[in-house]
Design an enzyme around this catalytic site. Structure first.
Site, PDB file in Angstrom:
ATOM      1  N   GLY A  37      46.196  41.624  42.459  1.00 44.08           N
ATOM      2  CA  GLY A  37      46.772  42.674  43.304  1.00 44.08           C
ATOM      3  C   GLY A  37      47.478  42.074  44.507  1.00 44.08           C
ATOM      4  N   VAL A  45      51.281  27.674  53.915  1.00 44.66           N
ATOM      5  CA  VAL A  45      50.889  26.610  52.984  1.00 44.66           C
ATOM      6  C   VAL A  45      52.073  25.661  52.772  1.00 44.66           C
ATOM      7  CG1 VAL A  45      50.203  26.100  50.589  1.00 44.66           C
ATOM      8  CG2 VAL A  45      49.167  28.038  51.784  1.00 44.66           C
ATOM      9  N   ARG A  68      49.296  39.999  36.314  1.00 48.35           N
ATOM     10  CA  ARG A  68      48.001  39.782  35.675  1.00 48.35           C
ATOM     11  C   ARG A  68      48.309  39.041  34.374  1.00 48.35           C
ATOM     12  NH1 ARG A  68      46.757  44.469  38.973  1.00 48.35           N
ATOM     13  NH2 ARG A  68      45.101  43.701  40.318  1.00 48.35           N
ATOM     14  N   ASP A 112      39.264  38.464  43.926  1.00 51.19           N
ATOM     15  CA  ASP A 112      38.103  38.054  43.155  1.00 51.19           C
ATOM     16  C   ASP A 112      38.459  37.507  41.763  1.00 51.19           C
ATOM     17  OD1 ASP A 112      35.108  38.454  43.261  1.00 51.19           O
ATOM     18  OD2 ASP A 112      35.612  39.427  41.359  1.00 51.19           O
ATOM     19  N   SER A 168      41.401  36.399  40.604  1.00 53.95           N
ATOM     20  CA  SER A 168      42.220  35.185  40.681  1.00 53.95           C
ATOM     21  C   SER A 168      41.365  33.965  41.018  1.00 53.95           C
ATOM     22  CB  SER A 168      43.296  35.354  41.757  1.00 53.95           C
ATOM     23  OG  SER A 168      44.066  36.491  41.480  1.00 53.95           O
ATOM     24  N   THR A 181      43.510  39.884  49.515  1.00 48.88           N
ATOM     25  CA  THR A 181      43.182  41.188  48.923  1.00 48.88           C
ATOM     26  C   THR A 181      42.986  42.219  50.027  1.00 48.88           C
ATOM     27  OG1 THR A 181      41.471  42.460  47.778  1.00 48.88           O
ATOM     28  CG2 THR A 181      40.769  40.389  48.713  1.00 48.88           C
ATOM     29  N   ILE A 182      43.496  43.427  49.801  1.00 49.34           N
ATOM     30  CA  ILE A 182      43.315  44.450  50.831  1.00 49.34           C
ATOM     31  C   ILE A 182      41.871  44.968  50.852  1.00 49.34           C
ATOM     32  CG2 ILE A 182      45.737  45.191  50.780  1.00 49.34           C
ATOM     33  CD1 ILE A 182      44.775  47.734  49.256  1.00 49.34           C
ATOM     34  N   ASP A 183      41.120  44.689  49.787  1.00 46.25           N
ATOM     35  CA  ASP A 183      39.778  45.277  49.666  1.00 46.25           C
ATOM     36  C   ASP A 183      38.708  44.631  50.556  1.00 46.25           C
ATOM     37  OD1 ASP A 183      40.842  46.931  47.767  1.00 46.25           O
ATOM     38  OD2 ASP A 183      40.035  45.835  46.055  1.00 46.25           O
ATOM     39  N   ASP A 192      36.746  42.269  49.852  1.00 48.83           N
ATOM     40  CA  ASP A 192      35.493  42.194  49.100  1.00 48.83           C
ATOM     41  C   ASP A 192      35.109  40.775  48.679  1.00 48.83           C
ATOM     42  OD1 ASP A 192      37.538  41.916  47.321  1.00 48.83           O
ATOM     43  OD2 ASP A 192      36.742  43.257  45.813  1.00 48.83           O
ATOM     44  N   MET A 235      41.866  52.794  48.608  1.00 51.11           N
ATOM     45  CA  MET A 235      41.524  51.770  47.614  1.00 51.11           C
ATOM     46  C   MET A 235      40.169  51.141  47.932  1.00 51.11           C
ATOM     47  SD  MET A 235      45.116  50.061  46.474  1.00 51.11           S
ATOM     48  CE  MET A 235      46.270  51.030  45.495  1.00 51.11           C
ATOM     49  N   ARG A 245      37.821  49.547  44.833  1.00 45.63           N
ATOM     50  CA  ARG A 245      37.113  49.940  43.611  1.00 45.63           C
ATOM     51  C   ARG A 245      35.619  49.648  43.690  1.00 45.63           C
ATOM     52  NH1 ARG A 245      39.768  51.734  39.448  1.00 45.63           N
ATOM     53  NH2 ARG A 245      41.762  50.900  40.143  1.00 45.63           N
ATOM     54  N   GLU A 272      38.130  54.846  46.073  1.00 44.79           N
ATOM     55  CA  GLU A 272      38.411  55.132  44.657  1.00 44.79           C
ATOM     56  C   GLU A 272      37.431  54.305  43.837  1.00 44.79           C
ATOM     57  OE1 GLU A 272      41.764  53.439  42.676  1.00 44.79           O
ATOM     58  OE2 GLU A 272      41.657  51.602  43.822  1.00 44.79           O
ATOM     59  N   HIS A 327      49.464  53.408  46.339  1.00 47.30           N
ATOM     60  CA  HIS A 327      50.062  52.092  46.573  1.00 47.30           C
ATOM     61  C   HIS A 327      50.707  51.898  47.938  1.00 47.30           C
ATOM     62  CE1 HIS A 327      49.210  51.652  42.340  1.00 47.30           C
ATOM     63  NE2 HIS A 327      49.286  50.364  42.559  1.00 47.30           N
ATOM     64  N   ARG A 330      49.232  49.049  49.867  1.00 44.76           N
ATOM     65  CA  ARG A 330      49.487  47.623  49.600  1.00 44.76           C
ATOM     66  C   ARG A 330      50.746  47.118  50.297  1.00 44.76           C
ATOM     67  NH1 ARG A 330      46.367  45.423  45.998  1.00 44.76           N
ATOM     68  NH2 ARG A 330      45.448  46.658  44.330  1.00 44.76           N
TER      69      ARG A 330
HETATM   70  P1  ADP Z   1      42.505  40.022  41.738  1.00 43.86           P
HETATM   71  O1  ADP Z   1      42.733  38.571  41.958  1.00 43.86           O
HETATM   72  O2  ADP Z   1      43.337  40.873  42.667  1.00 43.86           O
HETATM   73  O3  ADP Z   1      41.028  40.396  41.732  1.00 43.86           O
HETATM   74  P2  ADP Z   1      42.620  40.350  38.795  1.00 43.86           P
HETATM   75  O4  ADP Z   1      41.172  40.644  38.642  1.00 43.86           O
HETATM   76  O5  ADP Z   1      43.584  41.187  38.052  1.00 43.86           O
HETATM   77  O6  ADP Z   1      43.117  40.399  40.305  1.00 43.86           O
HETATM   78  O7  ADP Z   1      42.850  38.832  38.358  1.00 43.86           O
HETATM   79  C1  ADP Z   1      44.122  38.235  38.423  1.00 43.86           C
HETATM   80  C2  ADP Z   1      44.304  37.218  37.330  1.00 43.86           C
HETATM   81  O8  ADP Z   1      43.338  36.175  37.462  1.00 43.86           O
HETATM   82  C3  ADP Z   1      44.101  37.743  35.913  1.00 43.86           C
HETATM   83  O9  ADP Z   1      45.218  38.397  35.401  1.00 43.86           O
HETATM   84  C4  ADP Z   1      43.846  36.447  35.158  1.00 43.86           C
HETATM   85  O10 ADP Z   1      45.043  35.764  34.902  1.00 43.86           O
HETATM   86  C5  ADP Z   1      43.019  35.654  36.176  1.00 43.86           C
HETATM   87  N1  ADP Z   1      41.592  35.841  35.887  1.00 43.86           N
HETATM   88  C6  ADP Z   1      40.786  36.859  36.260  1.00 43.86           C
HETATM   89  N2  ADP Z   1      39.550  36.733  35.750  1.00 43.86           N
HETATM   90  C7  ADP Z   1      39.565  35.584  35.008  1.00 43.86           C
HETATM   91  C8  ADP Z   1      38.617  34.893  34.196  1.00 43.86           C
HETATM   92  N3  ADP Z   1      37.370  35.344  34.034  1.00 43.86           N
HETATM   93  N4  ADP Z   1      39.007  33.755  33.581  1.00 43.86           N
HETATM   94  C9  ADP Z   1      40.255  33.270  33.732  1.00 43.86           C
HETATM   95  N5  ADP Z   1      41.202  33.891  34.459  1.00 43.86           N
HETATM   96  C10 ADP Z   1      40.880  35.017  35.100  1.00 43.86           C
END
Ligand code: ADP
Length: 326
Positions: free
Chosen positions: A14, A26, A75, A106, A108, A129-131, A133, A173, A175, A226, A256, A259
């Site tokens: 996200g 960076v 994703r 989380d 990523s 992340t905006i959450d 968490d 937002m 979750r 949500e 959204h 975000r």
């Molecule tokens: P966020 O980082 O915002 O929590 P996502 O949960 O959608 O977003 O995760 C982003 C991307 O990180 C996923 O599309 C995937 O490419 C990678 N990812 C997430 N979980 C895993 C996992 N268990 N193993 C490998 N890659 C992961």
């Protein structure tokens, strides 16, 4: 450990305001310290497709104030498979990328942890992340901006809510985490926050109705995270219609807009400090850590800690909302 010459940067999952400020920090801190920098497009997907380009200081000019992420985000399902990660590793070898800075939430950072456990690559994560968490950091990049967006939107809804005698559920937002709802409620003087963390302990809606609404007030605003656990604003409104039909209930789902937007000063500063810290971490030989901030000090949090633990909410804040909305 092999010397790091080239650092790859990606934003994943996200999007969050101030991801650009983090990319800028960076990139510039890396170049300042003599590293080459490569930008990886669309999160882990760019490592599979090879969408990678060299980053110079000019590539990050004029982006500190922009929402979104110039590196785009996505994703990527393929990266969750060992075969996908093998391709990602091969791409890194081909591009001469020796270390990664991953900016995301989380999911990523979970991907980063798994990747780093399979291949000998130093990876540093930044909590984007905006959450809010992620465990081990007081706040995350984008959270403050999202909170301010919620505050501005809720203030506007208050104007219309108070012109009618209405109960408003505003869905925000978060979750699995109630930080936005909880602090958004305090910042707007809302009557309550309904959050996932305590959803299995108490019937928050019943409690809210039982407490009654302030007599001197002609509107009530409740911020709802949500979540399947809270039922979301629509689920709660449905319950009110069935169980407490005396209330005239309305729902707004902020969605959204939370975000987007130009990041707040706090988020820009946080992202800048954390971005520089990511490069310092690599220089110190750190790997598989997330940069966090605790009591205004930058800290390194092992991936396993940051993603495996649920970050606790401050329960006193629920009481603060109650006391201040009498
Ligand atoms: P966020 O980082 O915002 O929590 P996502 O949960 O959608 O977003 O995760 C982003 C991307 O990180 C996923 O599309 C995937 O490419 C990678 N990812 C997430 N979980 C895993 C996992 N268990 N193993 C490998 N890659 C992961």
């Amino acid at each position: 450990m092999a010397e790091i010459k080239c650092v790859g940067i990606l934003t994943s999952g996200g999007d969050a305001p101030a991801m650009n400020a983090a990319i800028r920090a960076v990139t510039r801190a890396a170049i300042y310290n003599g590293f080459e920098v490569k930008g990886i497009m669309r999160g882990y997907r760019g490592l599979i497709t090879g969408e990678i380009f060299p980053m110079k200081t000019q590539n990050v000019s004029n982006i500190i104030q922009q929402g979104g992420t110039i590196l785009k985000t996505a994703r990527c399902k393929e990266f969750t498979t060992p075969e996908g990660r093998q391709i990602a590793y091969d791409t890194m070898q081909k591009e001469g990328i020796d270390a990664l800075v991953v900016i995301g939430g989380d999911g990523s950072l979970t991907g980063a942890r798994i990747f780093a456990s399979e291949y000998n690559i130093p990876i540093v994560g930044l909590p984007g992340t905006i959450d809010n968490d992620l465990y081990g950091t007081d706040t995350t990049i984008g959270y403050d901006t999202a909170l301010n967006t919620i505050m501005e939107a809720t203030d506007k809804i208050r104007d219309t809510a108070s012109s009618h005698e209405r109960l408003f559920f505003i869905e925000v937002m978060g979750r699995n985490a109630g930080f936005l709802a909880l602090n958004g409620a305090i910042a707007t003087g809302a009557e309550a926050a309904i959050i996932p963390e305590i959803a299995t302990e108490v019937d928050q809606l019943a409690e809210l109705i039982q407490n009654g609404f302030r007599k001197s007030k002609n509107s009530s605003i409740v911020l709802v995270a949500e979540s399947e656990l809270t039922g979301g604003a629509m689920g709660l409104a449905e319950r009110v219609k069935n169980e407490y039909p005396q209330y005239d209930v309305r729902v707004t789902i902020l969605g959204h807009i939370q975000r987007g937007g130009s990041p707040t000063a706090s988020d820009r500063i946080l992202a800048s400090r954390m971005g520089e810290a990511a490069i310092n971490a690599l220089l110190e030989g750190q790997r598989n850590i997330m940069v966090g901030i605790q009591n205004d000090e930058l800290v390194y949090v092992p991936f396993t800690k940051a993603i495996r633990n649920d970050k606790p909410i401050n329960r006193d804040l629920l009481n603060t909302i109650k006391i201040l909305s009498i």
